[in-house]
Design an enzyme around this catalytic site. Structure first.
Site, PDB file in Angstrom:
ATOM      1  N   LYS A   1     -11.054  -5.358  -8.058  1.00  0.00           N
ATOM      2  CA  LYS A   1     -12.001  -4.272  -8.342  1.00  0.00           C
ATOM      3  C   LYS A   1     -11.286  -3.012  -8.785  1.00  0.00           C
ATOM      4  CE  LYS A   1     -11.609  -2.444  -3.825  1.00  0.00           C
ATOM      5  NZ  LYS A   1     -12.099  -1.919  -2.612  1.00  0.00           N
TER       6      LYS A   1
ATOM      7  N   LYS B   1      -5.044 -12.097 -10.023  1.00  0.00           N
ATOM      8  CA  LYS B   1      -6.230 -12.193  -9.182  1.00  0.00           C
ATOM      9  C   LYS B   1      -7.286 -11.185  -9.658  1.00  0.00           C
ATOM     10  CE  LYS B   1      -7.304 -11.791  -4.401  1.00  0.00           C
ATOM     11  NZ  LYS B   1      -6.891 -11.374  -3.083  1.00  0.00           N
TER      12      LYS B   1
ATOM     13  N   LYS C   1       0.822  -1.216   0.000  1.00  0.00           N
ATOM     14  CA  LYS C   1       0.000   0.000   0.000  1.00  0.00           C
ATOM     15  C   LYS C   1       0.849   1.255   0.000  1.00  0.00           C
ATOM     16  CE  LYS C   1      -4.397  -1.687   1.735  1.00  0.00           C
ATOM     17  NZ  LYS C   1      -5.421  -1.613   2.791  1.00  0.00           N
TER      18      LYS C   1
END
Ligand code: TRP
Length: 334
Positions: free
Chosen positions: A199, A196, A114
């Site tokens: 979204k 994977k 992140k």
């Protein structure tokens, strides 16, 4: 009768959820809720670690609550609440911070990922994220935490902190275990099946959102990447077809062998349509129910307030114990 074990989980209200999130979390929550004392939070304080557009967090919190309910979580049976409504979460996180070492947090995979993704906003909350998560879990004397593989490291920290606190101050927290659903489907991108499903993929055709309507779902599956070999079998070198088989089986509760037999000799086009239909059949009623619930904010607010009252009762029992153990002066009630 044996007492039920306590199960705690949470999802961040950070926007779109995909069928991957559904299969990995929500579908299992529903199955688990009656076997355990189940507590499901909306981890809204966690979401603040990433910059939010004005109004988005509020909207997404109601959306996620409505989705929980539409997926079959029952607010009479389970405790369903917003993390920010129970201030014990932030309070216990502070205490846990005093027994956490910076190195434990800076080496977390998710923090490193992140920090790269949000390089313009590497804040202390992003680093402290796992401590708040430990606080979520430990406040409820949780036995089991259903999580995906990406949260394993965070759960490990929760266990370490519980053990560390208990050793230093005396038995206080239950040490939680992870609950990993058996044969939980790992859902890959429809356009790049080696990655994977996500979204945040800019290619909207690569994922199925829980908000997609029937036509959108069918269209996206029609466009799903396959190969030129025209055999519907599960195999390492057929990532696209294998992913479609996985999704089909997860939504129909069939085994891969059953599905392979069912589609033996069929063309890819017909197969993709069948997969799309199987997914749409499950997702569409959830989407409609979610939208129905969203039109009734008063009801959603009632669910949140009664959930918060029930959660507080449990959480403050633990927090009071913790405050006493660390040596704070008890607050006199007048
Ligand atoms: N970090 C979790 C996720 O993003 C969400 C979460 C917050 C959570 N607190 C939790 C999950 C406590 C399990 C238990 O998936």
């Amino acid at each position: 009768m044996e007492e039920k074990k306590t199960l705690f989980s949470a999802v961040q209200p950070s926007g779109i959820l995909t069928i991957g999130n559904y299969l990995g979390a929500l579908k299992n929550f529903k199955k688990l809720q009656s076997d355990y004392n189940s507590i499901f939070a909306l981890a809204d304080l966690h979401t603040l670690t990433v910059k939010q557009e004005t109004g988005a967090l509020k909207k997404n919190t109601y959306e996620l609550l409505a989705l929980y309910l539409a997926c079959g979580l029952n607010p009479e049976e389970s405790v369903i609440f917003a993390q920010s409504h129970v201030s014990a979460h932030a309070e216990l996180a502070w205490i846990l911070n005093t027994i956490t070492y910076p190195g434990e947090l800076s080496r977390m995979t998710q923090f490193k990922d992140k920090s790269q993704k949000h390089a313009d906003n590497i804040n202390m909350g992003l680093m402290d994220y796992p401590v708040l998560m430990a606080s979520d879990i430990l406040l409820y004397q949780t036995d089991l935490v259903p999580i995906g593989a990406d949260q394993k490291q965070h759960l490990e920290l929760s266990r370490d902190l519980a053990i560390r606190f208990n050793n230093r101050f005396g038995e206080t927290f239950k040490v939680p275990d992870g609950y990993f659903a058996k044969n939980c489907a790992r859902v890959m991108s429809l356009s790049e099946p080696e990655r994977k499903m996500s979204k945040s993929d800019p290619n909207l055709n690569s994922f199925i959102s829980m908000d997609d309507d029937i036509d959108t779902i069918i269209r996206k599956f029609k466009r799903a990447v396959t190969d030129s070999d025209n055999r519907i079998v599960y195999s390492e070198d057929k990532k696209g077809i294998s992913n479609l088989l996985t999704i089909y089986c997860a939504f129909t509760d069939k085994t891969i062998e059953e599905a392979e037999k069912e589609f033996d000799g069929q063309l890819y086009g017909a197969f993709k349509l069948k997969v799309g239909e199987a997914v749409a059949e499950k997702i569409e009623p959830i989407r409609l129910e979610k939208n129905r619930l969203l039109a009734n904010k008063d009801y959603l607010d009632d669910v949140l307030s009664s959930g918060a009252i029930r959660a507080e009762r449990i959480a403050y029992r633990t927090l009071n114990k913790v405050y006493k153990k660390v040596g704070l002066v008890p607050k006199k009630r007048v």
